[in-house]
Write an enzyme that holds these catalytic residues in place. Structure first.
Site, PDB file in Angstrom:
ATOM      1  N   ASP A  33       0.844  -1.192   0.000  1.00  0.00           N
ATOM      2  CA  ASP A  33       0.000   0.000   0.000  1.00  0.00           C
ATOM      3  C   ASP A  33       0.881   1.245   0.000  1.00  0.00           C
ATOM      4  N   LEU A  35      -0.028   4.052   1.041  1.00  0.00           N
ATOM      5  CA  LEU A  35      -0.479   4.917   2.146  1.00  0.00           C
ATOM      6  C   LEU A  35      -0.801   6.322   1.633  1.00  0.00           C
ATOM      7  N   ALA A  80      -6.451   1.296  -5.434  1.00  0.00           N
ATOM      8  CA  ALA A  80      -7.018   2.181  -6.461  1.00  0.00           C
ATOM      9  C   ALA A  80      -7.196   3.565  -5.868  1.00  0.00           C
ATOM     10  N   THR A 121     -15.698  -2.653  -9.788  1.00  0.00           N
ATOM     11  CA  THR A 121     -16.922  -1.991  -9.320  1.00  0.00           C
ATOM     12  C   THR A 121     -18.048  -2.143 -10.327  1.00  0.00           C
ATOM     13  N   ASP A 122     -19.273  -2.045  -9.831  1.00  0.00           N
ATOM     14  CA  ASP A 122     -20.439  -2.060 -10.747  1.00  0.00           C
ATOM     15  C   ASP A 122     -20.519  -0.784 -11.583  1.00  0.00           C
ATOM     16  N   GLU A 123     -19.750   0.247 -11.189  1.00  0.00           N
ATOM     17  CA  GLU A 123     -19.831   1.523 -11.923  1.00  0.00           C
ATOM     18  C   GLU A 123     -19.327   1.412 -13.357  1.00  0.00           C
ATOM     19  N   TYR A 148     -13.149   8.171 -12.614  1.00  0.00           N
ATOM     20  CA  TYR A 148     -12.923   6.989 -11.761  1.00  0.00           C
ATOM     21  C   TYR A 148     -13.403   5.714 -12.445  1.00  0.00           C
ATOM     22  N   THR A 151     -11.494   4.562 -15.552  1.00  0.00           N
ATOM     23  CA  THR A 151     -10.183   3.928 -15.311  1.00  0.00           C
ATOM     24  C   THR A 151     -10.351   2.533 -14.714  1.00  0.00           C
ATOM     25  N   LYS A 152     -11.408   2.324 -13.921  1.00  0.00           N
ATOM     26  CA  LYS A 152     -11.671   0.962 -13.436  1.00  0.00           C
ATOM     27  C   LYS A 152     -12.064   0.061 -14.616  1.00  0.00           C
ATOM     28  N   LYS A 187     -16.582   9.463   1.967  1.00  0.00           N
ATOM     29  CA  LYS A 187     -17.664   8.717   1.334  1.00  0.00           C
ATOM     30  C   LYS A 187     -19.011   9.018   2.017  1.00  0.00           C
ATOM     31  N   ILE A 189     -21.859   7.542   3.447  1.00  0.00           N
ATOM     32  CA  ILE A 189     -22.402   7.129   4.745  1.00  0.00           C
ATOM     33  C   ILE A 189     -21.533   7.627   5.914  1.00  0.00           C
ATOM     34  N   TYR A 205     -26.602  15.260  -2.149  1.00  0.00           N
ATOM     35  CA  TYR A 205     -26.367  15.796  -3.490  1.00  0.00           C
ATOM     36  C   TYR A 205     -27.698  15.844  -4.250  1.00  0.00           C
ATOM     37  N   ASN A 247     -30.591   7.652  -1.864  1.00  0.00           N
ATOM     38  CA  ASN A 247     -29.774   8.415  -0.915  1.00  0.00           C
ATOM     39  C   ASN A 247     -30.626   9.161   0.103  1.00  0.00           C
TER      40      ASN A 247
HETATM   41  P1  NAD Z   1      -9.892   3.247  -0.531  1.00  0.00           P
HETATM   42  O1  NAD Z   1      -9.700   4.533  -1.249  1.00  0.00           O
HETATM   43  O2  NAD Z   1     -10.481   3.260   0.836  1.00  0.00           O
HETATM   44  O3  NAD Z   1      -8.498   2.474  -0.427  1.00  0.00           O
HETATM   45  C1  NAD Z   1      -7.612   2.401  -1.499  1.00  0.00           C
HETATM   46  C2  NAD Z   1      -6.245   1.940  -0.969  1.00  0.00           C
HETATM   47  O4  NAD Z   1      -5.345   1.831  -2.081  1.00  0.00           O
HETATM   48  C3  NAD Z   1      -5.612   2.933   0.024  1.00  0.00           C
HETATM   49  O5  NAD Z   1      -5.099   2.236   1.136  1.00  0.00           O
HETATM   50  C4  NAD Z   1      -4.486   3.584  -0.786  1.00  0.00           C
HETATM   51  O6  NAD Z   1      -3.379   4.010  -0.003  1.00  0.00           O
HETATM   52  C5  NAD Z   1      -4.102   2.451  -1.730  1.00  0.00           C
HETATM   53  N1  NAD Z   1      -3.445   2.958  -2.954  1.00  0.00           N
HETATM   54  C6  NAD Z   1      -3.885   3.960  -3.750  1.00  0.00           C
HETATM   55  N2  NAD Z   1      -3.004   4.157  -4.758  1.00  0.00           N
HETATM   56  C7  NAD Z   1      -2.010   3.243  -4.584  1.00  0.00           C
HETATM   57  C8  NAD Z   1      -0.824   2.929  -5.316  1.00  0.00           C
HETATM   58  N3  NAD Z   1      -0.490   3.619  -6.428  1.00  0.00           N
HETATM   59  N4  NAD Z   1      -0.038   1.930  -4.868  1.00  0.00           N
HETATM   60  C9  NAD Z   1      -0.359   1.244  -3.733  1.00  0.00           C
HETATM   61  N5  NAD Z   1      -1.474   1.500  -3.009  1.00  0.00           N
HETATM   62  C10 NAD Z   1      -2.279   2.488  -3.437  1.00  0.00           C
HETATM   63  O7  NAD Z   1     -10.758   2.353  -1.524  1.00  0.00           O
HETATM   64  P2  NAD Z   1     -11.853   1.234  -1.216  1.00  0.00           P
HETATM   65  O8  NAD Z   1     -13.180   1.869  -1.129  1.00  0.00           O
HETATM   66  O9  NAD Z   1     -11.366   0.355  -0.137  1.00  0.00           O
HETATM   67  O10 NAD Z   1     -11.809   0.440  -2.612  1.00  0.00           O
HETATM   68  C11 NAD Z   1     -10.914  -0.644  -2.779  1.00  0.00           C
HETATM   69  C12 NAD Z   1     -11.163  -1.290  -4.130  1.00  0.00           C
HETATM   70  O11 NAD Z   1     -12.502  -1.740  -4.215  1.00  0.00           O
HETATM   71  C13 NAD Z   1     -10.968  -0.332  -5.317  1.00  0.00           C
HETATM   72  O12 NAD Z   1     -10.353  -1.045  -6.364  1.00  0.00           O
HETATM   73  C14 NAD Z   1     -12.382   0.062  -5.695  1.00  0.00           C
HETATM   74  O13 NAD Z   1     -12.462   0.384  -7.068  1.00  0.00           O
HETATM   75  C15 NAD Z   1     -13.130  -1.206  -5.363  1.00  0.00           C
HETATM   76  N6  NAD Z   1     -14.565  -1.042  -5.058  1.00  0.00           N
HETATM   77  C16 NAD Z   1     -14.951  -0.193  -4.061  1.00  0.00           C
HETATM   78  C17 NAD Z   1     -16.298  -0.103  -3.729  1.00  0.00           C
HETATM   79  C18 NAD Z   1     -16.782   0.800  -2.601  1.00  0.00           C
HETATM   80  O14 NAD Z   1     -17.969   0.888  -2.364  1.00  0.00           O
HETATM   81  N7  NAD Z   1     -15.894   1.473  -1.863  1.00  0.00           N
HETATM   82  C19 NAD Z   1     -17.240  -0.865  -4.426  1.00  0.00           C
HETATM   83  C20 NAD Z   1     -16.804  -1.719  -5.450  1.00  0.00           C
HETATM   84  C21 NAD Z   1     -15.458  -1.812  -5.738  1.00  0.00           C
HETATM   85  O1  TDX Z   2     -21.945  13.995   0.844  1.00  0.00           O
HETATM   86  C1  TDX Z   2     -22.403  13.254  -0.026  1.00  0.00           C
HETATM   87  N1  TDX Z   2     -23.723  13.346  -0.357  1.00  0.00           N
HETATM   88  C2  TDX Z   2     -24.300  12.561  -1.293  1.00  0.00           C
HETATM   89  O2  TDX Z   2     -25.504  12.689  -1.551  1.00  0.00           O
HETATM   90  C3  TDX Z   2     -21.595  12.264  -0.705  1.00  0.00           C
HETATM   91  C4  TDX Z   2     -20.132  12.129  -0.370  1.00  0.00           C
HETATM   92  C5  TDX Z   2     -22.196  11.459  -1.637  1.00  0.00           C
HETATM   93  N2  TDX Z   2     -23.513  11.601  -1.942  1.00  0.00           N
HETATM   94  C6  TDX Z   2     -24.145  10.670  -2.900  1.00  0.00           C
HETATM   95  C7  TDX Z   2     -23.400  10.424  -4.195  1.00  0.00           C
HETATM   96  C8  TDX Z   2     -23.790   8.989  -4.522  1.00  0.00           C
HETATM   97  O3  TDX Z   2     -25.048   8.959  -5.183  1.00  0.00           O
HETATM   98  O4  TDX Z   2     -24.179   9.403  -2.233  1.00  0.00           O
HETATM   99  C9  TDX Z   2     -23.953   8.332  -3.158  1.00  0.00           C
HETATM  100  C10 TDX Z   2     -22.732   7.528  -2.736  1.00  0.00           C
HETATM  101  O5  TDX Z   2     -21.600   8.364  -2.919  1.00  0.00           O
HETATM  102  P1  TDX Z   2     -20.106   7.836  -2.649  1.00  0.00           P
HETATM  103  O6  TDX Z   2     -19.991   7.343  -1.249  1.00  0.00           O
HETATM  104  O7  TDX Z   2     -19.167   8.874  -3.129  1.00  0.00           O
HETATM  105  O8  TDX Z   2     -20.052   6.512  -3.559  1.00  0.00           O
HETATM  106  P2  TDX Z   2     -20.228   6.242  -5.135  1.00  0.00           P
HETATM  107  O9  TDX Z   2     -19.907   7.449  -5.938  1.00  0.00           O
HETATM  108  O10 TDX Z   2     -21.565   5.598  -5.330  1.00  0.00           O
HETATM  109  O11 TDX Z   2     -19.050   5.167  -5.366  1.00  0.00           O
HETATM  110  C11 TDX Z   2     -18.785   4.142  -4.385  1.00  0.00           C
HETATM  111  O12 TDX Z   2     -19.297   2.904  -4.779  1.00  0.00           O
HETATM  112  C12 TDX Z   2     -18.720   2.308  -5.907  1.00  0.00           C
HETATM  113  C13 TDX Z   2     -17.282   4.017  -4.149  1.00  0.00           C
HETATM  114  O13 TDX Z   2     -16.757   5.277  -3.732  1.00  0.00           O
HETATM  115  C14 TDX Z   2     -16.596   3.518  -5.391  1.00  0.00           C
HETATM  116  O14 TDX Z   2     -15.210   3.315  -5.121  1.00  0.00           O
HETATM  117  C15 TDX Z   2     -17.213   2.215  -5.794  1.00  0.00           C
HETATM  118  O15 TDX Z   2     -16.683   1.789  -7.031  1.00  0.00           O
END
Ligand code: NAD
Ligand code: TDX
Length: 332
Positions: A33, A35, A80, A121-123, A148, A151-152, A187, A189, A205, A247
């Site tokens: 990582d 960090l 990521a 991701t589903d995105e 985002y 690139t995924k 994020k 929640i 939003y 939301n």
């Molecule tokens: P996050 O942002 O909380 O964590 C990402 C981690 O990757 C961090 O610890 C960061 O330091 C590390 N990182 C970033 N760039 C790096 C690099 N160049 N080299 C090494 N480490 C690096 O993200 P998350 O929400 O835990 O998401 C993790 C994975 O899951 C991602 O691939 C994301 O696309 C995928 N994903 C997330 C969600 C979601 O709801 N959060 C849903 C579906 C898929």
């Molecule tokens: O303050 C806020 N108010 C608000 O209404 C924020 C931060 C977000 N939102 C909305 C935007 C989205 O519709 O809430 C929803 C969720 O937002 P995020 O937490 O930013 O998530 P989202 O954009 O849906 O993406 C997340 O899920 C898919 C993760 O961040 C991604 O990494 C993952 O791929």
């Protein structure tokens, strides 16, 4: 699979997966990582040192990646840049980490013949209308909206090409929105929970009618472990827990559970290109590999998540002011 390299294991979902491995398997784990701002060493604190090792480094740096991949039985790739709003402000690190970083890992697993699981991701599928009876499946065409998600999508396509052209032993999973402990407070929640702890009204939003399909991070972890062990090489599996909520309703739930009037939130600027609805059909994973989620009650999962942020203020407090200053500058 005894030695597992987890990229991004100091982030939200990666650290949940490391905790899952320690609790449920005999694997020894190396976390790679960088960090970044999104990571936290504390998310890996108190794990046994003989089971978990943290290497600080960049997945786009082949000299770091190569020796770590060479000694691993499997690589699970979470690292990521993950936040849509950040990708609108500056797409550059998204291209470097999500695309070049994944490419660098693929070249290393190709060279050393190591099993690879790619977290996505589903995105990548774009969004759905609110009344569309279809949900995303493994056959849905790619149609990403943001820097985002594009690139995924690019990283997923690299994995598919490395499987077909070079015989890399890889699987891919595309998961819906995760919630639970250790999620960065940028994020949705955790931002609202920590706002309420601070006496600040939740920020929605636009009109808040956008739908997200929520899954607890522990269920994501069990699904990834299932695919790593039982998944067919070259296959993609969608991960979801039938958790669609808009939301507006999520904000009202958080307000109610934290003892506030459920209308005590404010509308802020909408996100550019804001995806309307995500919804996952995870039939393939459930029927072919026998996985099912444990957390199916969103309200109960939210009660636990709120309690975690209340109990772990030291984990998030140092980041709160800067996150809110960035949002305020955007009218969000
Ligand atoms: P996050 O942002 O909380 O964590 C990402 C981690 O990757 C961090 O610890 C960061 O330091 C590390 N990182 C970033 N760039 C790096 C690099 N160049 N080299 C090494 N480490 C690096 O993200 P998350 O929400 O835990 O998401 C993790 C994975 O899951 C991602 O691939 C994301 O696309 C995928 N994903 C997330 C969600 C979601 O709801 N959060 C849903 C579906 C898929
Ligand atoms: O303050 C806020 N108010 C608000 O209404 C924020 C931060 C977000 N939102 C909305 C935007 C989205 O519709 O809430 C929803 C969720 O937002 P995020 O937490 O930013 O998530 P989202 O954009 O849906 O993406 C997340 O899920 C898919 C993760 O961040 C991604 O990494 C993952 O791929």
């Amino acid at each position: 699979m005894n030695k597992i390299l987890v990229t991004g294991g100091a982030g939200f979902i990666g650290s949940n997966f490391v905790h899952y491995l320690v609790a449920n398997t005999d694997a020894s784990v190396t976390v790679l990582d960088k960090l970044t701002y999104a990571a936290s060493r504390e998310s890996l604190a108190h794990l046994p040192a003989d089971r978990v090792r943290l290497v600080v480094g960049d997945i786009a740096d082949a000299s770091v990646v190569d020796p770590l991949v060479a000694e691993a039985d499997a690589v699970v790739h979470y690292a990521a840049e993950s936040h849509n709003d950040n990708s609108l402000n500056d797409p550059s690190p998204f291209v470097t980490t999500n695309i070049v970083g994944t490419f660098t890992l693929l070249e290393a697993v190709r060279k050393h013949g190591v099993r690879f699981h790619h977290i996505s991701t589903d995105e990548v599928y774009g969004d759905l209308e609110l009344d569309d009876p279809q949900r995303f499946t493994e056959q849905t065409p790619y149609n990403p909206s943001s820097p985002y998600s594009s690139t995924k999508a690019g990283s997923d396509l690299l994995v598919r090409a490395w499987v077909r052209s070079f015989g890399v032993q890889a699987t891919i999973s595309n998961c819906s929105n995760n919630y639970g402990p250790w999620q960065h407070i940028e994020k949705f929640i955790p931002r609202q929970i920590t706002n309420l702890i601070d006496g600040v009204r939740p920020k929605l939003y636009g009109a808040g009618l956008n739908v997200r399909d929520w899954i607890h991070a522990d269920d994501h972890s069990s699904a990834v472990w299932t695919i790593l062990n039982k998944g067919a090489i070259g296959e993609t599996y969608l991960i979801g827990a039938d958790g669609e909520v808009n939301n507006l309703d999520t904000v009202k739930l958080i307000l109610r559970l934290m003892g506030h009037d459920e209308n005590d939130f404010e509308h802020v600027n909408d996100r550019a290109g804001h995806d309307l609805r995500y919804a996952i059909d995870s039939t393939k994973l459930r029927t072919e590999l026998g996985w099912k989620p444990q957390f199916q009650d969103f309200e109960a999962g939210m009660v636990n998540t709120i309690a975690w942020y209340r109990d772990n203020e030291a984990w998030w407090r140092p980041k709160k002011a800067a996150v809110e200053a960035t949002y305020a500058a955007q009218g969000q």
